[in-house]
Design a protein around this motif. Structure first.
Motif, PDB file in Angstrom:
ATOM      1  N   PHE A   1       0.834  -1.204   0.000  1.00 47.47           N
ATOM      2  CA  PHE A   1       0.000   0.000   0.000  1.00 47.47           C
ATOM      3  C   PHE A   1       0.870   1.256   0.000  1.00 47.47           C
TER       4      PHE A   1
ATOM      5  N   ASP B   1       0.689   5.374   0.708  1.00 49.10           N
ATOM      6  CA  ASP B   1      -0.125   6.400   1.359  1.00 49.10           C
ATOM      7  C   ASP B   1      -0.388   7.579   0.427  1.00 49.10           C
TER       8      ASP B   1
ATOM      9  N   ASP C   1      -2.213  10.431   1.714  1.00 50.39           N
ATOM     10  CA  ASP C   1      -2.705  11.520   2.565  1.00 50.39           C
ATOM     11  C   ASP C   1      -2.239  12.889   2.084  1.00 50.39           C
TER      12      ASP C   1
ATOM     13  N   ARG D   1      -5.322  -3.246   1.981  1.00 50.99           N
ATOM     14  CA  ARG D   1      -5.791  -1.927   2.434  1.00 50.99           C
ATOM     15  C   ARG D   1      -6.206  -1.101   1.229  1.00 50.99           C
TER      16      ARG D   1
ATOM     17  N   ASP E   1      -7.641   2.746   0.442  1.00 46.59           N
ATOM     18  CA  ASP E   1      -7.983   4.098   0.884  1.00 46.59           C
ATOM     19  C   ASP E   1      -8.678   4.827  -0.262  1.00 46.59           C
TER      20      ASP E   1
ATOM     21  N   PRO F   1      -9.751   4.953   5.075  1.00 46.59           N
ATOM     22  CA  PRO F   1      -9.109   3.639   4.958  1.00 46.59           C
ATOM     23  C   PRO F   1     -10.077   2.494   5.216  1.00 46.59           C
TER      24      PRO F   1
ATOM     25  N   CYS G   1      -9.759  -1.963   5.514  1.00 50.20           N
ATOM     26  CA  CYS G   1      -8.832  -3.097   5.519  1.00 50.20           C
ATOM     27  C   CYS G   1      -9.601  -4.410   5.436  1.00 50.20           C
TER      28      CYS G   1
END
Length: 206
Positions: free
Chosen positions: A34, A36, A38, A75, A77, A133, A135
């Motif tokens: 995964f 990120d 953000d 995961r 997002d 997120p 999972c």
């Protein structure tokens, strides 16, 4: 550990799995880990993380090997701008553009201009929205070559199947009731299964 959970079951299609694969599991998971988002405006990101810690895409704290099982987590997002928020800010942007055009002696926005404004507004709002997120735990029984994922959502399981095949070079076959019956009865009785007709267990009264 939940009181109840929805699970989709698979079997590995390939009968002969290269023995070298088991030494490459960690590296293959890390290559497809995964990432990120953000700090970006990207709409979606997905990949593998540790089964024990969704913040560990490097599997540094908890390796996937647990006895004869491999455990890891998918995961996903996703950024979602609420439609009402998008509608409001798009209207504000259009009004500002219209005021600017009237100052230039123009009266209308073209379809292309409105499309461009919408795209700019959506990009700006996405950058201000934190991704949500989600999972989905995965367990791989390497003894029986069965794989389980804690989801029954069709779009999610399709994503999982593609990522699993891309990561390990192995194909998954869903263990539907048909395939479970076939594995129990044997291929010689497949014709009988194919000829079964649905049974109506109850009918409404007159």
């Amino acid at each position: 550990m939940s009181a109840s959970v929805g699970i989709t079951r698979y079997r590995i299609v390939e009968d002969d799995i290269p023995s070298s694969l088991w030494h490459e599991v960690d590296e293959r998971l890390k290559r497809n880990a995964f990432r990120d988002i953000d700090a970006s405006a990207e709409e979606r990101s997905f990949g593998w993380v540790s089964f024990d810690n969704m913040l560990d895409p490097e599997f540094a704290l908890c390796p996937p090997e647990k006895g004869p099982y491999l455990t890891f987590t998918l995961r996903l997002d996703t950024r979602r701008v609420p439609p009402a928020v998008m509608k409001k800010h798009f209207a504000v942007a259009v009004n500002e553009a219209m005021r600017s055009m009237r100052d230039q002696g123009k009266k209308f926005l073209t379809k292309e201009q409105k499309t461009e404004i919408r795209e700019q507004v959506e990009l700006r709002l996405r950058a201000r929205t934190l991704p949500i997120p989600a999972c989905f735990d995965v367990v791989w029984d390497t003894t029986r070559q069965l794989v389980y994922i804690a989801s029954t959502q069709s779009k999610l399981t399709e994503l999982f199947e593609e990522l699993f095949t891309h990561t390990f070079g192995l194909n998954l076959e869903p263990l539907t009731p048909y395939f479970l019956a076939l594995s129990t009865l044997g291929a010689e009785r497949q014709a009988e299964l194919d000829d079964f007709e649905p049974t109506v267990f109850a009918q409404g009264g007159a």
